[in-house]
Design a protein around this motif. Structure first.
Motif, mmCIF file in Angstrom:
data_model
loop_
_atom_site.group_PDB
_atom_site.id
_atom_site.type_symbol
_atom_site.label_atom_id
_atom_site.label_comp_id
_atom_site.label_asym_id
_atom_site.label_seq_id
_atom_site.Cartn_x
_atom_site.Cartn_y
_atom_site.Cartn_z
ATOM 1 N N ARG A 186 39.493 -1.237 34.513
ATOM 2 C CA ARG A 186 39.767 -2.420 33.995
ATOM 3 C C ARG A 186 38.463 -3.253 33.900
ATOM 4 N NH1 ARG A 186 43.573 -5.654 37.913
ATOM 5 N NH2 ARG A 186 43.393 -6.990 36.413
ATOM 6 N N THR B 110 34.400 -2.831 32.122
ATOM 7 C CA THR B 110 33.472 -2.044 31.244
ATOM 8 C C THR B 110 31.894 -2.400 31.539
ATOM 9 O OG1 THR B 110 33.239 -3.755 29.623
ATOM 10 C CG2 THR B 110 35.065 -2.269 29.118
ATOM 11 N N ALA B 111 31.595 -3.281 32.499
ATOM 12 C CA ALA B 111 30.376 -3.638 32.794
ATOM 13 C C ALA B 111 30.159 -2.933 34.253
ATOM 14 C CB ALA B 111 30.315 -5.118 32.828
ATOM 15 N N GLU C 279 28.406 -8.223 32.907
ATOM 16 C CA GLU C 279 29.425 -9.472 32.589
ATOM 17 C C GLU C 279 28.909 -10.566 33.365
ATOM 18 O OE1 GLU C 279 33.289 -8.053 33.132
ATOM 19 O OE2 GLU C 279 34.222 -10.340 33.427
ATOM 20 N N LEU C 280 28.979 -11.750 32.951
ATOM 21 C CA LEU C 280 28.440 -13.097 33.382
ATOM 22 C C LEU C 280 29.878 -13.690 33.710
ATOM 23 C CD1 LEU C 280 26.687 -15.242 34.175
ATOM 24 C CD2 LEU C 280 26.720 -16.182 32.057
ATOM 25 N N TYR C 281 29.946 -14.051 34.931
ATOM 26 C CA TYR C 281 31.154 -14.690 35.313
ATOM 27 C C TYR C 281 31.370 -16.118 34.563
ATOM 28 C CZ TYR C 281 35.266 -16.257 37.903
ATOM 29 O OH TYR C 281 36.564 -16.805 38.225
ATOM 30 N N PRO C 282 32.214 -16.480 33.760
ATOM 31 C CA PRO C 282 32.014 -17.600 32.998
ATOM 32 C C PRO C 282 32.560 -18.720 33.255
ATOM 33 C CG PRO C 282 34.244 -16.462 32.483
ATOM 34 C CD PRO C 282 33.536 -15.593 33.678
ATOM 35 N N ALA C 283 32.194 -19.139 34.819
ATOM 36 C CA ALA C 283 32.449 -20.615 35.099
ATOM 37 C C ALA C 283 31.967 -20.631 36.587
ATOM 38 C CB ALA C 283 33.954 -20.647 35.144
ATOM 39 N N PRO C 284 31.519 -21.782 36.947
ATOM 40 C CA PRO C 284 31.064 -22.181 38.100
ATOM 41 C C PRO C 284 31.871 -22.222 39.149
ATOM 42 C CG PRO C 284 30.884 -24.022 37.043
ATOM 43 C CD PRO C 284 31.456 -23.118 36.192
ATOM 44 N N ASP C 285 32.828 -21.133 39.267
ATOM 45 C CA ASP C 285 34.021 -21.071 40.447
ATOM 46 C C ASP C 285 33.467 -20.903 41.946
ATOM 47 O OD1 ASP C 285 35.733 -21.878 38.336
ATOM 48 O OD2 ASP C 285 36.589 -19.572 38.191
ATOM 49 N N LYS D 201 36.210 -16.641 44.745
ATOM 50 C CA LYS D 201 36.973 -15.979 43.705
ATOM 51 C C LYS D 201 36.239 -15.208 42.792
ATOM 52 C CE LYS D 201 39.657 -18.037 40.034
ATOM 53 N NZ LYS D 201 39.782 -19.244 38.906
ATOM 54 N N ARG E 93 36.244 -12.050 44.230
ATOM 55 C CA ARG E 93 37.783 -11.229 44.112
ATOM 56 C C ARG E 93 37.893 -10.788 43.037
ATOM 57 N NH1 ARG E 93 41.771 -15.587 45.734
ATOM 58 N NH2 ARG E 93 41.453 -15.924 43.656
ATOM 59 N N TYR E 94 37.444 -11.587 41.907
ATOM 60 C CA TYR E 94 37.546 -10.966 40.495
ATOM 61 C C TYR E 94 36.927 -9.530 40.137
ATOM 62 C CZ TYR E 94 36.491 -11.233 35.415
ATOM 63 O OH TYR E 94 36.363 -11.205 34.085
ATOM 64 N N ARG F 69 38.755 -6.917 42.145
ATOM 65 C CA ARG F 69 40.259 -6.653 41.321
ATOM 66 C C ARG F 69 39.938 -5.776 40.052
ATOM 67 N NH1 ARG F 69 44.015 -11.787 42.259
ATOM 68 N NH2 ARG F 69 44.340 -11.683 44.400
ATOM 69 N N LYS F 70 38.989 -6.270 39.435
ATOM 70 C CA LYS F 70 38.694 -5.654 38.200
ATOM 71 C C LYS F 70 37.648 -4.272 38.226
ATOM 72 C CE LYS F 70 37.089 -7.205 33.561
ATOM 73 N NZ LYS F 70 36.400 -8.183 32.880
ATOM 74 N N GLU G 228 31.705 -3.988 24.815
ATOM 75 C CA GLU G 228 31.925 -3.456 26.357
ATOM 76 C C GLU G 228 30.822 -3.780 27.288
ATOM 77 O OE1 GLU G 228 33.501 0.479 25.984
ATOM 78 O OE2 GLU G 228 35.185 -0.133 24.686
ATOM 79 N N HIS H 220 28.974 -6.163 27.288
ATOM 80 C CA HIS H 220 28.877 -7.624 27.488
ATOM 81 C C HIS H 220 30.219 -7.807 28.577
ATOM 82 C CE1 HIS H 220 25.591 -7.712 24.528
ATOM 83 N NE2 HIS H 220 25.574 -9.224 25.014
ATOM 84 N N GLY H 221 30.906 -6.718 28.934
ATOM 85 C CA GLY H 221 31.978 -6.982 29.857
ATOM 86 C C GLY H 221 33.390 -7.434 29.278
ATOM 87 N N GLU I 179 44.686 -10.895 35.210
ATOM 88 C CA GLU I 179 43.551 -11.617 36.139
ATOM 89 C C GLU I 179 42.768 -12.613 35.059
ATOM 90 O OE1 GLU I 179 43.365 -10.819 39.252
ATOM 91 O OE2 GLU I 179 41.006 -11.940 39.626
ATOM 92 N N ARG J 220 39.002 -11.484 30.005
ATOM 93 C CA ARG J 220 37.852 -11.330 28.391
ATOM 94 C C ARG J 220 38.439 -9.990 27.996
ATOM 95 N NH1 ARG J 220 32.522 -12.699 31.301
ATOM 96 N NH2 ARG J 220 31.339 -11.606 29.344
ATOM 97 N N THR K 16 39.400 -20.434 31.273
ATOM 98 C CA THR K 16 38.338 -21.280 31.988
ATOM 99 C C THR K 16 37.881 -22.371 30.769
ATOM 100 O OG1 THR K 16 36.021 -21.629 32.822
ATOM 101 C CG2 THR K 16 36.416 -19.665 31.458
ATOM 102 N N ALA L 248 34.960 -23.905 31.071
ATOM 103 C CA ALA L 248 33.444 -23.902 31.421
ATOM 104 C C ALA L 248 32.958 -23.604 30.326
ATOM 105 C CB ALA L 248 33.206 -23.251 32.760
ATOM 106 N N LEU M 100 30.109 -22.170 29.925
ATOM 107 C CA LEU M 100 29.485 -20.704 30.254
ATOM 108 C C LEU M 100 30.200 -19.679 29.476
ATOM 109 C CD1 LEU M 100 28.868 -20.680 34.234
ATOM 110 C CD2 LEU M 100 27.347 -20.005 32.187
ATOM 111 N N ALA M 101 31.530 -19.940 29.338
ATOM 112 C CA ALA M 101 32.536 -19.150 28.419
ATOM 113 C C ALA M 101 31.949 -19.190 27.139
ATOM 114 C CB ALA M 101 33.953 -19.333 28.827
ATOM 115 N N GLU N 64 28.763 -17.151 26.687
ATOM 116 C CA GLU N 64 28.991 -15.684 26.876
ATOM 117 C C GLU N 64 29.799 -15.384 25.425
ATOM 118 O OE1 GLU N 64 27.736 -14.076 29.125
ATOM 119 O OE2 GLU N 64 29.245 -12.824 29.707
#
Lengths: 439, 439
Positions: free
Chosen positions: A345, A347-348, A378-384, A388, A391-392, A395-396, B34, B36-37, B96, B100, B131, B133, B135-136, B139
């Motif tokens: 799931r 690509t990064a 991949e940059l996680y796109p939120a300051p969660d 979390k 876990r993301y 799962r990915k 890809e 870029h995630g 999930e 993206r 999200t 945010a 940040l998205a 991205e």
């Protein structure tokens, strides 16, 4: 009031988990076709209705998505990629011949949906137009076999036959009128699906053949029981078809093609099968069907043949042509079932986590630096919450998470965690990209 | 009676000469997304009509290809890739989030055809859902800018704006009713195309704004003349929008996004442009349009924005989302015109010529050996006159022709000719593949 989110019956989505793998397969198909000297062509999904109508037989016509557009023009969605190719070759007179192209595209058929049978699917076609030489039929077979091998499919068989042989065999038992010949071949084409009794019933009731003719058809189809080596079978057929010039020519063509198959070292993957008939009306010579040895019941995954008359429907001078079409969706589904496709799931290679909103710019900078260095990031796109974010990634299936908290930032470094092992490493930020492969 | 081979108005073929280059671009787009995630998604061309209808505004509805299928269901061909994504996110509850995906696919719009405007074209979309945010939004911008750079486009500008700022600016001049706001934004969206006089006329006659409101709209749009640095412009706007909470939030979002743009080192490629409005109704925040500096008149080649309300049309709980769409056909056409795309008609490095029919098996064997060794190889598919075969290679731009006549075959070697220079080399057959790069 919300709209119910749902698909049309017979249609489907490919979510990333499967689409990543299918996309990789499509790339390999294109690469292989190009490495065999085929160049891509793209044609529209929609054509004038009369361009498609009547080209694939009555059943093809019945399954066409047809409508009138806003200009009240009768239009249709393409049923295959072969008829549009014939249109192209007829339309552009200055196309250099022989012309060889591949096309990977979606086609639509309003079939009764059933497990594994969809109304929208992709075909991967290679064709050569402008020559009736059997070298072209061999090139098509070479490209088709290479695609399967490059997709990691080792156990497959391409069954070949020749329409001229079938025509001659039918002529021997008195079946000569073109509509009856075509109806007979369409019935024979269903042999694997409905069995001998089913085909006999259709030949009697629907096609209207006499019992003697039906026996004659099956006597011919049984000529290769027990199965013989191709050369032996052809020798066995020769006297039978000697009186029919079309049969003699068909045998010569098949013999020549088998010679090229041997020269390519593909002997183990090619068999002669007299019962291969192909349902489409436009075939005139070589016909191919391809089966996975471990899943013969999935049906043919790559079929085609020679269609020397089709382009002539669009222009006065006929142009001979031969091609094959890989049904990538059916192949993909079967390989998934056989466990020959690895799904994922992500690509990064690395997820850059965001420590908090205040330091988000640092995470952005880190991700940009990794990407500039060629690391799929991949940059996680939120300051969660960090939990979390981890876990993301887990799962990915992203292997590494890179994170810079206040301590790391103060030291100009980054903490990298390999999720599978839990191992954490502190790396100077400037060295991160170079060290990713070994973390 | 032949069928006239022809295309529907507003549709086109990509023949190999252009399609080889377009295919290479599409691969680079997918690879960049890809890296870029983003993971690929595939959705059907056809959807239930109600899934698409009313999602892209009145103009979108008017341009939809709609019809009833064989089951008398109202269906429509997709107008974009954003609405199908919204359907997917709403339909698969276990997806999930943040989610993206990228999607490269064909869309259909029954527009009035004009030079460069087609009824079928491909879009390359990246989106992040789940999200709100910024940040998205950053991205998305990073992926979009990287795609252009990786396609060799150096001189481009992404113009950003925020619908919340526009809404607040309109509220200031008394434009608050949603249908009027949307109609106003659709009119402003045409500014580059029809000029200020055209937009004023539409705002007056069709949207029904008072002259004072129209002046107010243009007074706001002119806030950035002469153009200022983004930070200066935002400071200039702040007092103006201070009384509108939506405007304050829009300014804060834009300021945050610009901070990330600077962190990514993309400052030279990003400008704030208050007149960017986007024609589609569903945008709620950030909006982007992208122009080639050398061809601003080609219009935006990559557009998008934040649409936090769209997915909520398909399910009770809203899901925020942001994305951008690259119009690859328009970009490709412009790069062709600018001479930034190299076209070619060949995919193979070498053409194996066929000396005569009697030795065809040797040519087949030679081509098979080259291919096994990884050399992209085309076998000329007929025993035509050699002159014709060489002319074919020349016209197609294949660099090398390999040929084994009786002398070469007797010596176990092959003659290779480089067409550009005419240089011929005799090579032992067993060494051919290895020596191809240096011949």
């Amino acid at each position: 009031m919300t709209t119910q989110p749902r698909l049309l019956r017979g249609f489907r989505d490919y979510l990333p988990e499967t689409m990543i793998a299918k996309e990789a397969m499509l790339r390999e198909v294109a690469r292989t076709f190009e490495a065999h000297g085929f160049a891509p062509l793209q044609t529209p999904a929609l054509e004038h209705e009369d361009v498609l109508l009547g080209k694939c037989g009555d059943e093809g016509d019945r399954l066409l998505y047809r409508f009138r557009d806003l200009g009240d023009r009768p239009v249709a969605m393409r049923y295959d990629l072969t008829v549009p190719l014939a249109r192209v070759v007829a339309q552009y007179a200055d196309l250099e011949q022989p012309f060889r192209r591949y096309q990977i595209g979606t086609v639509w058929r309003a079939e009764k949906p059933s497990p594994g049978r969809y109304r929208e699917f992709m075909q991967c076609d290679v064709d050569i137009t402008g020559t009736d030489a059997m070298l072209a039929d061999a090139e098509i077979l070479a490209a088709g076999a290479a695609v399967l091998r490059n997709l990691g499919v080792a156990r497959f068989v391409i069954r070949v036959n020749n329409r001229k042989i079938l025509n001659a065999a039918l002529a021997r038992v008195g079946v000569v009128e073109e509509p009856v010949v075509k109806a007979t071949l369409r019935a024979v084409d269903k042999l694997a699906k409905v069995g001998e009794a089913g085909v006999r019933a259709e030949l009697g009731r629907e096609v209207g053949l006499e019992a003697g003719a039906i026996d004659g058809v099956f006597e011919f189809l049984g000529r290769n029981r027990p199965p013989a080596a191709p050369a032996v079978l052809l020798d066995r057929l020769a006297p039978l078809l000697a009186a029919q010039p079309e049969g003699v020519q068909g045998l010569a063509e098949l013999r020549e093609l088998l010679g090229y198959v041997a020269a390519m070292g593909l002997g183990e993957h090619v068999e002669v099968d007299l019962s291969i008939a192909r349902g489409l009306d436009y075939y005139t010579g070589t016909i191919y069907e391809t089966f996975l040895r471990d899943r013969e019941d999935s049906g043919s995954i790559m079929s085609g043949g020679r269609y020397d008359g089709l382009i002539g429907v669009f222009r006065k001078e006929p142009v001979p042509a031969v091609g094959i079409s890989l049904g990538i969706d059916r192949l993909f589904a079967t390989l998934l079932e056989l466990g020959l496709v690895r799904t994922t799931r992500a690509t990064a290679a690395v997820l850059v986590a965001v420590f908090d909103a205040a330091s988000a710019c640092d995470a952005v900078r880190l991700a940009a630096a990794l990407r500039r260095a060629g690391v799929p990031t991949e940059l996680y796109p939120a300051p969660d919450r960090l939990k979390k974010q981890f876990r993301y990634a887990d799962r990915k299936g992203i292997a590494l998470v890179a994170l810079a908290g206040p301590d790391e930032r103060a030291a100009g470094s980054v903490k990298v965690k390999r999720l599978e092992t839990g191992q954490e490493t502190i790396v100077p930020e400037a060295e991160l990209a170079a060290r990713i492969p070994s973390l």
